[in-house]
Design a protein around this motif. Structure first.
Motif, PDB file in Angstrom:
ATOM      1  N   ALA A  46     -15.328 -31.299 -27.611  1.00  0.00           N
ATOM      2  CA  ALA A  46     -16.783 -31.204 -27.651  1.00  0.00           C
ATOM      3  C   ALA A  46     -17.348 -30.028 -28.441  1.00  0.00           C
ATOM      4  CB  ALA A  46     -17.325 -31.159 -26.230  1.00  0.00           C
ATOM      5  N   ASP A  47     -16.582 -29.018 -28.753  1.00  0.00           N
ATOM      6  CA  ASP A  47     -17.072 -27.856 -29.511  1.00  0.00           C
ATOM      7  C   ASP A  47     -18.307 -27.220 -28.895  1.00  0.00           C
ATOM      8  OD1 ASP A  47     -15.041 -28.047 -31.388  1.00  0.00           O
ATOM      9  OD2 ASP A  47     -16.207 -29.354 -32.703  1.00  0.00           O
ATOM     10  N   GLY A  48     -18.301 -27.039 -27.577  1.00  0.00           N
ATOM     11  CA  GLY A  48     -19.392 -26.343 -26.907  1.00  0.00           C
ATOM     12  C   GLY A  48     -20.667 -27.145 -26.724  1.00  0.00           C
ATOM     13  N   LYS A  49     -20.683 -28.424 -27.083  1.00  0.00           N
ATOM     14  CA  LYS A  49     -21.883 -29.248 -26.890  1.00  0.00           C
ATOM     15  C   LYS A  49     -21.979 -29.716 -25.448  1.00  0.00           C
ATOM     16  CE  LYS A  49     -21.960 -31.174 -31.541  1.00  0.00           C
ATOM     17  NZ  LYS A  49     -21.852 -32.400 -32.332  1.00  0.00           N
ATOM     18  N   LYS A  50     -23.220 -29.931 -24.999  1.00  0.00           N
ATOM     19  CA  LYS A  50     -23.451 -30.499 -23.678  1.00  0.00           C
ATOM     20  C   LYS A  50     -23.485 -32.018 -23.836  1.00  0.00           C
ATOM     21  CE  LYS A  50     -26.382 -28.271 -20.947  1.00  0.00           C
ATOM     22  NZ  LYS A  50     -27.636 -27.630 -20.481  1.00  0.00           N
ATOM     23  N   LEU A  51     -22.418 -32.682 -23.361  1.00  0.00           N
ATOM     24  CA  LEU A  51     -22.289 -34.131 -23.519  1.00  0.00           C
ATOM     25  C   LEU A  51     -22.109 -34.797 -22.155  1.00  0.00           C
ATOM     26  CD1 LEU A  51     -19.771 -34.084 -26.509  1.00  0.00           C
ATOM     27  CD2 LEU A  51     -22.252 -34.388 -26.626  1.00  0.00           C
ATOM     28  N   GLY A  52     -22.866 -35.845 -21.928  1.00  0.00           N
ATOM     29  CA  GLY A  52     -22.798 -36.559 -20.648  1.00  0.00           C
ATOM     30  C   GLY A  52     -22.125 -37.903 -20.740  1.00  0.00           C
ATOM     31  N   GLY A  53     -21.524 -38.209 -21.890  1.00  0.00           N
ATOM     32  CA  GLY A  53     -20.857 -39.496 -22.049  1.00  0.00           C
ATOM     33  C   GLY A  53     -19.508 -39.517 -21.353  1.00  0.00           C
ATOM     34  N   ILE A  54     -19.318 -40.492 -20.494  1.00  0.00           N
ATOM     35  CA  ILE A  54     -18.027 -40.711 -19.834  1.00  0.00           C
ATOM     36  C   ILE A  54     -17.398 -41.866 -20.596  1.00  0.00           C
ATOM     37  CG2 ILE A  54     -16.867 -41.343 -17.689  1.00  0.00           C
ATOM     38  CD1 ILE A  54     -19.536 -40.256 -16.317  1.00  0.00           C
ATOM     39  N   ARG A  55     -16.398 -41.556 -21.423  1.00  0.00           N
ATOM     40  CA  ARG A  55     -15.825 -42.545 -22.336  1.00  0.00           C
ATOM     41  C   ARG A  55     -14.702 -43.340 -21.695  1.00  0.00           C
ATOM     42  NH1 ARG A  55     -17.317 -40.793 -27.585  1.00  0.00           N
ATOM     43  NH2 ARG A  55     -19.556 -40.665 -27.385  1.00  0.00           N
ATOM     44  N   LEU A  56     -14.631 -44.589 -22.083  1.00  0.00           N
ATOM     45  CA  LEU A  56     -13.623 -45.514 -21.588  1.00  0.00           C
ATOM     46  C   LEU A  56     -12.866 -46.098 -22.765  1.00  0.00           C
ATOM     47  CD1 LEU A  56     -16.426 -45.720 -19.887  1.00  0.00           C
ATOM     48  CD2 LEU A  56     -15.356 -47.657 -18.847  1.00  0.00           C
TER      49      LEU A  56
END
Length: 188
Positions: A156-166
């Motif tokens: 993620a490189d410090g990004k705020k990400l809310g994706g839960i990947r499948l």
């Protein structure tokens, strides 16, 4: 004077004989004693005369559905196990699989699918599909999705990400299972 056999007859005869011998040996091996794997691991202090129990180990399957995940038809997401369960109306898990969480986790609790989007570009720049939003945490939308190309997400490189990947096939299964309003239980 003896008649001479053609070479193809010799080759055929040898091939048939060899095949018969292999079949005979395979049948004999099938009827003989079979070694049994010992259950458990020997300890460092095991002596040459010690024998492990002949009790077979139970094969490890997927983790059981968390007990504190509610009841009825629902999607269960375990933060600690990084795993989803799709649970039918009788409370039986019909499918389970691991996921790659984003950098922002939802809090444990009860939610429901609020918005479904067939495809779009994720906040990490990856083309995603089967996007199913169910909450917001720390100002970030939290959703299940899979990359169009089926790849796992890059760091993620410090990004705020809310994706839960499948994985792609799991994303398709979740998309078929969860309509808008489907319950989502998030557990620790």
């Amino acid at each position: 004077m003896a008649a001479r056999l053609p070479s193809w007859a010799w080759v055929t005869g040898l091939t048939v004989g060899a095949t018969a011998a292999v079949v005979f040996l395979a049948v004999q091996a099938d009827h003989g004693p079979h070694p049994a794997a010992a259950a458990g691991k020997p300890s460092a202090s095991a002596s040459a005369g010690a024998h492990a129990s002949a009790k077979p180990e139970t094969p490890a399957g997927p983790p059981e559905l968390p007990g504190d995940s509610g009841d009825g038809r629902r999607i269960v997401y375990s933060l600690g196990a990084k795993r989803l369960w799709l649970v039918d109306a009788t409370g039986k898990a019909v499918r389970t699989f691991t996921v790659w969480p984003g950098t922002v986790d939802p809090g444990p609790g009860r939610y429901s699918i609020t918005v479904r989007t067939q495809s779009l570009q994720g906040s990490d720049g990856v083309e995603i599909e089967h996007v199913m939003y169910f909450t917001k945490a720390s100002g970030v939308n939290i959703a299940f999705s899979n990359a169009l190309d089926g790849a796992s997400p890059p760091p993620a490189d410090g990004k705020k990400l809310g994706g839960i990947r499948l994985r792609k096939e799991d994303g398709a299964a979740l998309w078929s299972f969860g309509d808008q309003g489907t319950k989502v239980a998030v557990v620790s």
